[in-house]
Scaffold this motif. Structure first.
Motif, PDB file in Angstrom:
ATOM      1  N   PRO A   1      16.084 -38.996  -3.557  1.00  0.00           N
ATOM      2  CA  PRO A   1      16.757 -38.318  -2.445  1.00  0.00           C
ATOM      3  C   PRO A   1      15.764 -37.726  -1.451  1.00  0.00           C
ATOM      4  O   PRO A   1      14.809 -37.055  -1.845  1.00  0.00           O
ATOM      5  CB  PRO A   1      17.575 -37.217  -3.140  1.00  0.00           C
ATOM      6  CG  PRO A   1      16.941 -37.054  -4.480  1.00  0.00           C
ATOM      7  CD  PRO A   1      16.406 -38.391  -4.855  1.00  0.00           C
ATOM      8  N   LEU A   2      15.985 -37.985  -0.165  1.00  0.00           N
ATOM      9  CA  LEU A   2      15.057 -37.534   0.864  1.00  0.00           C
ATOM     10  C   LEU A   2      15.227 -36.057   1.204  1.00  0.00           C
ATOM     11  O   LEU A   2      14.325 -35.434   1.753  1.00  0.00           O
ATOM     12  CB  LEU A   2      15.245 -38.382   2.132  1.00  0.00           C
ATOM     13  CG  LEU A   2      14.938 -39.881   1.980  1.00  0.00           C
ATOM     14  CD1 LEU A   2      15.238 -40.609   3.283  1.00  0.00           C
ATOM     15  CD2 LEU A   2      13.490 -40.092   1.551  1.00  0.00           C
ATOM     16  N   ASP A   3      16.404 -35.501   0.888  1.00  0.00           N
ATOM     17  CA  ASP A   3      16.673 -34.107   1.235  1.00  0.00           C
ATOM     18  C   ASP A   3      16.487 -33.180   0.038  1.00  0.00           C
ATOM     19  O   ASP A   3      17.076 -32.098  -0.024  1.00  0.00           O
ATOM     20  CB  ASP A   3      18.081 -33.943   1.805  1.00  0.00           C
ATOM     21  CG  ASP A   3      19.159 -34.411   0.830  1.00  0.00           C
ATOM     22  OD1 ASP A   3      18.807 -35.086  -0.163  1.00  0.00           O
ATOM     23  OD2 ASP A   3      20.342 -34.103   1.064  1.00  0.00           O
TER      24      ASP A   3
ATOM     25  N   ASP B   1      28.831 -13.190 -14.545  1.00  0.00           N
ATOM     26  CA  ASP B   1      28.893 -14.432 -13.767  1.00  0.00           C
ATOM     27  C   ASP B   1      28.623 -14.136 -12.295  1.00  0.00           C
ATOM     28  O   ASP B   1      29.191 -14.737 -11.398  1.00  0.00           O
ATOM     29  CB  ASP B   1      30.240 -15.117 -13.941  1.00  0.00           C
ATOM     30  CG  ASP B   1      31.400 -14.214 -13.523  1.00  0.00           C
ATOM     31  OD1 ASP B   1      31.166 -13.055 -13.136  1.00  0.00           O
ATOM     32  OD2 ASP B   1      32.552 -14.692 -13.575  1.00  0.00           O
ATOM     33  N   GLU B   2      27.696 -13.209 -12.040  1.00  0.00           N
ATOM     34  CA  GLU B   2      27.427 -12.760 -10.676  1.00  0.00           C
ATOM     35  C   GLU B   2      26.565 -13.733  -9.881  1.00  0.00           C
ATOM     36  O   GLU B   2      26.684 -13.834  -8.658  1.00  0.00           O
ATOM     37  CB  GLU B   2      26.739 -11.388 -10.722  1.00  0.00           C
ATOM     38  CG  GLU B   2      26.611 -10.709  -9.379  1.00  0.00           C
ATOM     39  CD  GLU B   2      26.102  -9.278  -9.502  1.00  0.00           C
ATOM     40  OE1 GLU B   2      25.619  -8.741  -8.495  1.00  0.00           O
ATOM     41  OE2 GLU B   2      26.174  -8.718 -10.616  1.00  0.00           O
ATOM     42  N   PHE B   3      25.690 -14.479 -10.586  1.00  0.00           N
ATOM     43  CA  PHE B   3      24.754 -15.365  -9.891  1.00  0.00           C
ATOM     44  C   PHE B   3      24.812 -16.789 -10.452  1.00  0.00           C
ATOM     45  O   PHE B   3      25.203 -17.011 -11.604  1.00  0.00           O
ATOM     46  CB  PHE B   3      23.325 -14.833 -10.008  1.00  0.00           C
ATOM     47  CG  PHE B   3      23.140 -13.471  -9.401  1.00  0.00           C
ATOM     48  CD1 PHE B   3      23.180 -13.291  -8.025  1.00  0.00           C
ATOM     49  CD2 PHE B   3      22.953 -12.355 -10.216  1.00  0.00           C
ATOM     50  CE1 PHE B   3      23.028 -12.032  -7.470  1.00  0.00           C
ATOM     51  CE2 PHE B   3      22.793 -11.090  -9.666  1.00  0.00           C
ATOM     52  CZ  PHE B   3      22.830 -10.928  -8.289  1.00  0.00           C
ATOM     53  N   THR B   4      24.388 -17.731  -9.618  1.00  0.00           N
ATOM     54  CA  THR B   4      24.395 -19.150  -9.952  1.00  0.00           C
ATOM     55  C   THR B   4      23.106 -19.795  -9.447  1.00  0.00           C
ATOM     56  O   THR B   4      22.563 -19.382  -8.423  1.00  0.00           O
ATOM     57  CB  THR B   4      25.616 -19.844  -9.299  1.00  0.00           C
ATOM     58  OG1 THR B   4      26.814 -19.305  -9.849  1.00  0.00           O
ATOM     59  CG2 THR B   4      25.599 -21.350  -9.521  1.00  0.00           C
ATOM     60  N   VAL B   5      22.609 -20.795 -10.168  1.00  0.00           N
ATOM     61  CA  VAL B   5      21.465 -21.581  -9.708  1.00  0.00           C
ATOM     62  C   VAL B   5      21.981 -22.874  -9.091  1.00  0.00           C
ATOM     63  O   VAL B   5      22.741 -23.614  -9.722  1.00  0.00           O
ATOM     64  CB  VAL B   5      20.504 -21.905 -10.874  1.00  0.00           C
ATOM     65  CG1 VAL B   5      19.370 -22.812 -10.383  1.00  0.00           C
ATOM     66  CG2 VAL B   5      19.928 -20.631 -11.453  1.00  0.00           C
ATOM     67  N   ASP B   6      21.579 -23.133  -7.852  1.00  0.00           N
ATOM     68  CA  ASP B   6      21.957 -24.359  -7.155  1.00  0.00           C
ATOM     69  C   ASP B   6      20.712 -25.233  -7.026  1.00  0.00           C
ATOM     70  O   ASP B   6      19.785 -24.918  -6.285  1.00  0.00           O
ATOM     71  CB  ASP B   6      22.516 -24.025  -5.766  1.00  0.00           C
ATOM     72  CG  ASP B   6      22.949 -25.274  -5.005  1.00  0.00           C
ATOM     73  OD1 ASP B   6      22.839 -26.385  -5.565  1.00  0.00           O
ATOM     74  OD2 ASP B   6      23.398 -25.138  -3.850  1.00  0.00           O
ATOM     75  N   ALA B   7      20.681 -26.344  -7.764  1.00  0.00           N
ATOM     76  CA  ALA B   7      19.530 -27.251  -7.745  1.00  0.00           C
ATOM     77  C   ALA B   7      19.790 -28.498  -6.908  1.00  0.00           C
ATOM     78  O   ALA B   7      19.112 -29.513  -7.072  1.00  0.00           O
ATOM     79  CB  ALA B   7      19.154 -27.641  -9.172  1.00  0.00           C
ATOM     80  N   ALA B   8      20.754 -28.436  -5.996  1.00  0.00           N
ATOM     81  CA  ALA B   8      21.099 -29.613  -5.199  1.00  0.00           C
ATOM     82  C   ALA B   8      19.966 -30.009  -4.256  1.00  0.00           C
ATOM     83  O   ALA B   8      19.585 -31.182  -4.189  1.00  0.00           O
ATOM     84  CB  ALA B   8      22.372 -29.356  -4.401  1.00  0.00           C
TER      85      ALA B   8
END
Length: 259
Positions: A14-16, A161-168
Motif C-alpha cells: 500500500p502506497l498510503d 474502552d476509552e482509546f483505540t489503536v488505528d494501524a490503517a
C-alpha cells in the motif's frame, strides 16, 4: 529485517501506509505519562522489581520466555530503572528480534506475514502499533473504513474502552498479520514507561514453536482483541454493530465467521 515478497500477482504494498515503530498519539493523548522512578535492582528480578511493585509476578523466565497466562499484564523495567539493557525484564521494549517477511497470500487474504527463522514457544514476536485515538474517533473512522473493505482498529480495553489503536495508515509489520481461528500468536498488554491502565502497549507472543517460512497469525477475537467488521480478513474494529463476516483462515477448527 523485514522483506516484502509477492509471487502471486502484480499488487504492490500500500502506497498510503507509513511505517512506525511506536505509538503515534493523536493530539491530546499522552502515551508517555512522565514516570520518573524505577526499580533499584541491579540484578533483576529482585524483591521490589517493577512487576512486584505493581502487584504482579515477573512475566519472563530465566530464558527470557513468557511464563504468565493470557489476560495477565506484563510490567517491564523502564528508562529510570537501575538495571542495564541485558535485564531479563526488558523484552518488548527492544523490538522485534526476528527476520520477518510481508508476503502476498495465494488464497485471497491479501498480504500476510511469515517468519524467516524458527520462533520458540512463548517468545516475543512483535508489537501492534499505530495511531492512538479515542474510541469515538475510532467509531467515526470505522464507518469510513467499511466503505473501503478493510480496517485496522484495535481497542485498548485492558482497563477501559476509552482509546483505540488505528494501524490503517501508520503501523509496523503487525498491520499485515492475518486472523486465524487456530493462531500461533497471543495478545498481551504491556506497561513500560506509561503506567496508565487505559494505554497499554500491545505485544504478540508465540503460542507454540513456529517454523521458518510459516505464516504468523492471531485470533482477532481473543482476549485483548476486538471484533472484525469489514469484508476483508485483514482488519480489526471496535464496533460490534456490523454484519457477520466470513472467515477465510482455512483452519480445521475455523468458526466460519469472525463476529
Amino acid at each position: 529485517m523485514i522483506l516484502v515478497e509477492n509471487t502471486v500477482d502484480l499488487e504492490g504494498p500500500p502506497l498510503d501506509f507509513y511505517y512506525i515503530n511506536e505509538y503515534k498519539p493523536a493530539p491530546g493523548i499522552n502515551v508517555i505519562n512522565g514516570i520518573t522512578t524505577g526499580c533499584e535492582c541491579t540484578d533483576c528480578p529482585a524483591e521490589k522489581c517493577c512487576p512486584k511493585e505493581a502487584g504482579f509476578i515477573l512475566a519472563y523466565n530465566k530464558r527470557k520466555k513468557l511464563k504468565i497466562q493470557p489476560g495477565l499484564p506484563i510490567y517491564e523495567c523502564n528508562s529510570f530503572c537501575r538495571c542495564g539493557p541485558d535485564c531479563p525484564n526488558r523484552i518488548v521494549q527492544k523490538g522485534t528480534p526476528y527476520s520477518l517477511c510481508i508476503f502476498r497470500t495465494n488464497n485471497g487474504r491479501g498480504w500476510g506475514v511469515k517468519t524467516l527463522q524458527e520462533i520458540k514457544t512463548n517468545s516475543f514476536v512483535m508489537e501492534y502499533v499505530g495511531e492512538v485515538i479515542t474510541s469515538e474517533e475510532a467509531e467515526r473512522r470505522g464507518q469510513l473504513y467499511d466503505n473501503q473493505g478493510n480496517t485496522y482498529l484495535f481497542d485498548l480495553d485492558y482497563d477501559s474502552d476509552e482509546f483505540t489503536v488505528d494501524a490503517a495508515r501508520y503501523g509496523n509489520v503487525s498491520h499485515f498479520v492475518n486472523h486465524s481461528c487456530d493462531p500461533n500468536l497471543q495478545v498481551f498488554n504491556v506497561f513500560i514507561d506509561n503506567l496508565d491502565l487505559r494505554l497499554p502497549r500491545i505485544a504478540l507472543f508465540s503460542t507454540r514453536t513456529i517454523k521458518a517460512g510459516e505464516e504468523l497469525t492471531f485470533d482477532y477475537q481473543m482476549k485483548g482483541s476486538i471484533d472484525l467488521t469489514s469484508d476483508s480478513a485483514d482488519g480489526l474494529s471496535p464496533s460490534k454493530k456490523r454484519i457477520r463476516t466470513v472467515c477465510k483462515c482455512g483452519a480445521v477448527c475455523c468458526r466460519g465467521y469472525l463476529n
